[in-house]
Structure formats: structure tokens, C-alpha cells
Design an enzyme around this catalytic site. Sequence first.
Site, PDB file in Angstrom:
ATOM      1  N   LYS A  18       0.794  -0.687  -0.050  1.00  0.00           N
ATOM      2  CA  LYS A  18      -0.255  -0.048   0.006  1.00  0.00           C
ATOM      3  C   LYS A  18       0.552   1.513  -0.415  1.00  0.00           C
ATOM      4  O   LYS A  18       2.293   1.217   0.566  1.00  0.00           O
ATOM      5  CB  LYS A  18      -1.062  -0.027   1.090  1.00  0.00           C
ATOM      6  CG  LYS A  18      -0.001  -0.467   2.720  1.00  0.00           C
ATOM      7  CD  LYS A  18       0.547   1.254   3.332  1.00  0.00           C
ATOM      8  CE  LYS A  18       1.205   1.778   4.269  1.00  0.00           C
ATOM      9  NZ  LYS A  18       1.678   2.633   4.655  1.00  0.00           N
ATOM     10  N   PRO A 103       9.538  -4.578  -0.284  1.00  0.00           N
ATOM     11  CA  PRO A 103      10.318  -4.616   0.743  1.00  0.00           C
ATOM     12  C   PRO A 103      10.047  -3.957   2.413  1.00  0.00           C
ATOM     13  O   PRO A 103       8.399  -3.117   2.622  1.00  0.00           O
ATOM     14  CB  PRO A 103      11.327  -2.872   0.848  1.00  0.00           C
ATOM     15  CG  PRO A 103      10.736  -2.861  -1.093  1.00  0.00           C
ATOM     16  CD  PRO A 103       9.739  -3.525  -0.954  1.00  0.00           C
ATOM     17  N   ALA A 106       9.715   0.190   4.985  1.00  0.00           N
ATOM     18  CA  ALA A 106       9.565   1.286   4.277  1.00  0.00           C
ATOM     19  C   ALA A 106       8.325   1.375   4.101  1.00  0.00           C
ATOM     20  O   ALA A 106       8.172   2.817   3.076  1.00  0.00           O
ATOM     21  CB  ALA A 106       9.524   0.425   2.376  1.00  0.00           C
ATOM     22  N   GLY A 107       7.505   1.521   4.750  1.00  0.00           N
ATOM     23  CA  GLY A 107       6.732   1.933   4.726  1.00  0.00           C
ATOM     24  C   GLY A 107       5.245   2.024   3.644  1.00  0.00           C
ATOM     25  O   GLY A 107       4.405   2.226   3.432  1.00  0.00           O
ATOM     26  N   GLY A 109       3.566  -1.729   4.164  1.00  0.00           N
ATOM     27  CA  GLY A 109       2.682  -1.970   4.951  1.00  0.00           C
ATOM     28  C   GLY A 109       2.824  -3.594   4.493  1.00  0.00           C
ATOM     29  O   GLY A 109       1.541  -4.900   4.838  1.00  0.00           O
ATOM     30  N   GLY A 110       3.393  -4.152   4.288  1.00  0.00           N
ATOM     31  CA  GLY A 110       4.171  -5.722   3.654  1.00  0.00           C
ATOM     32  C   GLY A 110       3.415  -6.377   4.622  1.00  0.00           C
ATOM     33  O   GLY A 110       3.066  -7.179   4.543  1.00  0.00           O
ATOM     34  N   ASP A 145      -2.331  -1.106  11.011  1.00  0.00           N
ATOM     35  CA  ASP A 145      -3.061  -1.196   9.407  1.00  0.00           C
ATOM     36  C   ASP A 145      -3.321  -2.035   9.043  1.00  0.00           C
ATOM     37  O   ASP A 145      -4.033  -2.187   7.089  1.00  0.00           O
ATOM     38  CB  ASP A 145      -1.571  -0.997   8.461  1.00  0.00           C
ATOM     39  CG  ASP A 145      -0.967   0.171   8.217  1.00  0.00           C
ATOM     40  OD1 ASP A 145      -2.056   1.064   8.660  1.00  0.00           O
ATOM     41  OD2 ASP A 145       0.226   0.719   7.463  1.00  0.00           O
TER      42      ASP A 145
END
Length: 297
Positions: A18, A103, A106-107, A109-110, A145
Amino acid sequence: MHLRHHRPGQLVAWAPAKINLFLEVLGERNDGYHELETLLVAVNLYDTLVFKEEPSGVLEFRCDDAALPQGPTNLVVRSAHLIREETGNQRRGVSIWLRKRIPARAGLGGGSSDAATTLAALNALWQLGLSAGDLAELAAQIGSDVPFFLHAPVAVGRGRGELLTPVTLTRPLHLVLVCPEEGVGTADVFRRYEPAGERRPLQPLLDALGRGDSDEIARSLFNRLEPTACRICPAITVALAALRASGLAGAAMTGSGSAAFGVARDRSQAVRAARMLRAQFPGRVHVVRSSPSWYAA
């Protein structure tokens, strides 16, 4: 997310990343979190998870990224344990294989997406019959999230980010991601964050999305955490400058960083910009678009 039954007792799932087109911090909460207003968009950069029932009852997790924790702190493992406990299925076994493409730190949301996908996949694989509301309650226990990835592909998030209102796109968004090698910890960013400036309204961005105006969308991008994250990780500043110099309509950081993204007017512009950026950030640039819809098993 996209879930597909590969064969009896086995399911393959794709967990999307995201981006935050907008992120405003409204203040601190009594529970230690911050009150947020954010606009989240799922994009077609995916992790892949394979779930296979294990009659022995063992819960096994493996990942192709050795840098990620693979024990009880991993969000996939936490989600699998939680859904077993909350449904009284502690003896149900599963092996989970995760192939990482999103990644970490990284922000994007993985980890949250992988967690949400695990909840949905095990609900389907084990035929637990949990409703969307049931899954959302479990997701909120894992992280702020996580509920988004069980929700619509575009949504406004409020509260800690878990209170979601769907948003409809009139046209797909084409974006270029730059992911610096350095990651940023969300807790570190919020710990160092200091409020500054007047509250930024979300409505101009929502209006631009409704018109499908890429230039206005780009002008309305905003992330309150960006200055703090850039002080912690100067590579974010470099990525933002490179995105803007590539001719994209606008650029911003996603989440608490360290990934940055630029908005293109169409896919052709995104591809051209990415070609320029890959010389500076080899292996760290992705051309993505907003995910058109969710798919369920």
C-alpha cells in the site's frame, strides 16, 4: 488480496503493498498511539504466500528473506496463532511459505498485508466461516494497518488507521516507487515526531481523486511524518528529489518511510521516469498501479 485454491489442502495468496497518498497526525491518544487521518491505496506489488494444511498439527513458517524474523514476533506467525486460538482450533496445522517482494521497513505495509492475508487464507483453508467483521477484529489486534488489507483497495483511515471508509477511484493511479536500502522503524519516527504547522485538510485530495486529475492529486499529496523520517534517513530526501527531477507530477513519502513514490499522468510516463531512476537506484525502483479490486477464494 487474491486467494486461490491450488489443490485440496493448499492455497496460494498474493498480498499487496500500500501507499499513503495522505497522512496527517491529529494528536496523541491515551493508549499511546497517535490519532491519524490517512488515505491508503493498495498497489500491485505483491508478496506471495503458500499455505498447506499439516495433519500433524504443526505450525511451520519459512521465508526467503533471512533478514526477517521467522519466530513468534513475525506478523504471519502471530496471525496464524491468533486465528487458531480465537476459533478454538489450536490443533489445526499449517505450513506457510512466504516469498517477499515488498521491502520491509519501507512504509509499504508488507508485514501488515501478509498478516491480513494469513487471516483470510486460514479462514478459507480451514473453512472456519468467520465473517468480514470477525476478521477485521482479529486484524486490529495484530496492527493498525492490518484491517485495511481486508477492506477496500482504497480507503480513508482514521483512529489508529483501522477505522476505514471506502473511496472509489474514477481512474487507475500510475505510480513509481523508490525504495532506499535503508529502512526506517515506525516507532522511531513517532518517538521523534514533533507537531508543527496547521492541520492539512484531506478533502482537496479526495476531490482530485473524484475528478481523476493526476496533476491535482500530485499537488495534494501530504505526509506529516516526512520531515521527521527524512532527518532520521537522509536517503528519503534523495529519493524524493530524484522522483521530482524525473518529470513526475509530484512525489511524497509513504507511511513512516523509507519508500517514496511519484504520481505519473499515465503508465507511459511512469515507465519513462522509472527508466531514468533505475540508473541511480538499481533494483530499488518499481512501476505500480492502484489495485483495481479485491479477489476472494
